[in-house]
Scaffold this motif. Structure first.
Motif, short mmCIF file in Angstrom:
data_model
loop_
_atom_site.label_atom_id
_atom_site.label_comp_id
_atom_site.label_asym_id
_atom_site.label_seq_id
_atom_site.Cartn_x
_atom_site.Cartn_y
_atom_site.Cartn_z
N CYS A 64 0.83 -1.20 0.00
CA CYS A 64 0.00 0.00 0.00
C CYS A 64 0.86 1.25 0.00
O CYS A 64 1.94 1.27 0.55
CB CYS A 64 -0.91 0.00 1.22
SG CYS A 64 -1.98 -1.44 1.30
N GLU B 250 0.37 5.71 0.36
CA GLU B 250 -0.61 6.69 0.82
C GLU B 250 -1.16 7.53 -0.33
O GLU B 250 -0.46 7.84 -1.28
CB GLU B 250 0.03 7.61 1.87
CG GLU B 250 0.39 6.88 3.14
CD GLU B 250 0.75 7.84 4.25
OE1 GLU B 250 0.37 9.02 4.16
OE2 GLU B 250 1.41 7.41 5.20
N HIS C 27 -7.94 -1.52 -0.93
CA HIS C 27 -6.69 -0.76 -0.88
C HIS C 27 -6.90 0.76 -0.87
O HIS C 27 -6.50 1.46 0.06
CB HIS C 27 -5.81 -1.17 -2.07
CG HIS C 27 -4.62 -0.29 -2.28
ND1 HIS C 27 -3.41 -0.49 -1.65
CD2 HIS C 27 -4.45 0.80 -3.05
CE1 HIS C 27 -2.56 0.43 -2.03
NE2 HIS C 27 -3.16 1.23 -2.89
N GLU D 241 -6.56 3.53 2.42
CA GLU D 241 -5.61 4.62 2.40
C GLU D 241 -6.31 5.98 2.52
O GLU D 241 -5.81 6.90 3.16
CB GLU D 241 -4.76 4.56 1.12
CG GLU D 241 -3.82 3.37 1.06
CD GLU D 241 -2.77 3.39 2.17
OE1 GLU D 241 -2.52 4.47 2.74
OE2 GLU D 241 -2.21 2.33 2.47
N PRO E 92 3.27 2.33 6.20
CA PRO E 92 2.90 2.35 4.78
C PRO E 92 3.15 1.04 4.04
O PRO E 92 2.42 0.70 3.11
CB PRO E 92 3.78 3.47 4.19
CG PRO E 92 4.19 4.29 5.35
CD PRO E 92 4.24 3.37 6.53
N ALA F 284 0.41 -1.65 6.04
CA ALA F 284 -0.91 -1.10 5.72
C ALA F 284 -1.98 -2.18 5.69
O ALA F 284 -2.22 -2.86 6.68
CB ALA F 284 -0.84 -0.31 4.43
#
Length: 223
Positions: free
Chosen positions: A12, A14, A75, A79, A165, A168
């Motif tokens: 993942c 951001e 996903h 985020e 990150p 995630a």
């Protein structure tokens, strides 16, 4: 099994939130999930050690493919939720990673959520709700294949969500289960995804007991 799922892992990264968040907005979310008994202080997981059976080699790849398909829907939403929460809550911007373990139960026929709750809290109610909201918004998922179903016609997954990150909502943190028998909690209709957090109810509410009959007492007054 973990090696198979890791091959399908998508890491993942951001992305910015779609709208400016507010603390009041997240407080409302927290209260909604608290009233739904989905947070760890009230949620009772249906995956129990004594009620699990081995998945078996024939199910490793189908489970990995199904989790990967869930991640494709999840996903971006996760985020977005995390980035928005960080704007409202500075404590989520720290470098230390925190993680929450969710129990996700998916219906056979339509891929909708049957139950959703926190199996192990991150220690931050705000972050726990970020993960819950992301899964709720990403649903419904694909209808699961028959091979993945436990008794009662549902798929059970424990999925760890992190603020880190790289970790995630990666698929290598998702662990599927097969149950030996349908959980009693599901049969009794406890702790479903509540109506106000979905587009339709997961369970019909239990009927209310009739109110006891009251007897009216008439008093006669002397003329």
């Amino acid at each position: 099994m973990l090696a198979t799922i890791a091959l399908l892992t998508a890491c993942c990264s951001e992305v910015p939130p779609s709208a400016a968040p507010t603390i009041i907005h997240y407080r409302q979310k927290i209260e909604a999930w608290r009233s739904a008994q989905a947070l760890s202080d009230a949620y009772v997981p249906e995956v129990r050690a004594w009620n699990r059976v081995a998945i078996g080699k024939t199910r490793h790849v189908p489970f990995a493919l199904y989790i990967n398909s869930m991640h494709e829907r999840l996903h971006d939403v996760y985020e977005e939720e995390l980035a928005a929460a960080r704007e409202a809550y500075p404590e989520l911007r720290g470098k230390a990673d925190i993680a929450v373990l969710l129990e996700i139960v998916v219906n056979q026929g339509d891929g909708r959520l049957a139950r959703l709750g926190v199996a192990k809290s991150s220690g931050s109610v705000v972050f726990d709700v970020v993960a819950l909201e992301a899964v709720r918004r990403a649903a419904p998922f694909d209808a699961p294949p028959q091979l993945l179903l436990s008794p009662g016609g549902k798929v059970y997954i424990h999925w760890m969500f992190n603020t880190d990150p790289y970790q995630a909502c990666a698929t290598f943190n998702a662990r599927p289960f097969l149950l030996a028998s349908a959980p009693a909690a599901a049969a009794a209709g406890r702790q479903p995804v509540p109506v106000h957090l979905t587009d339709r109810p997961r369970f019909a509410p239990p009927p209310l007991a009739p109110a006891p009959a009251t007897r009216q007492v008439h008093s006669e007054q002397a003329p």
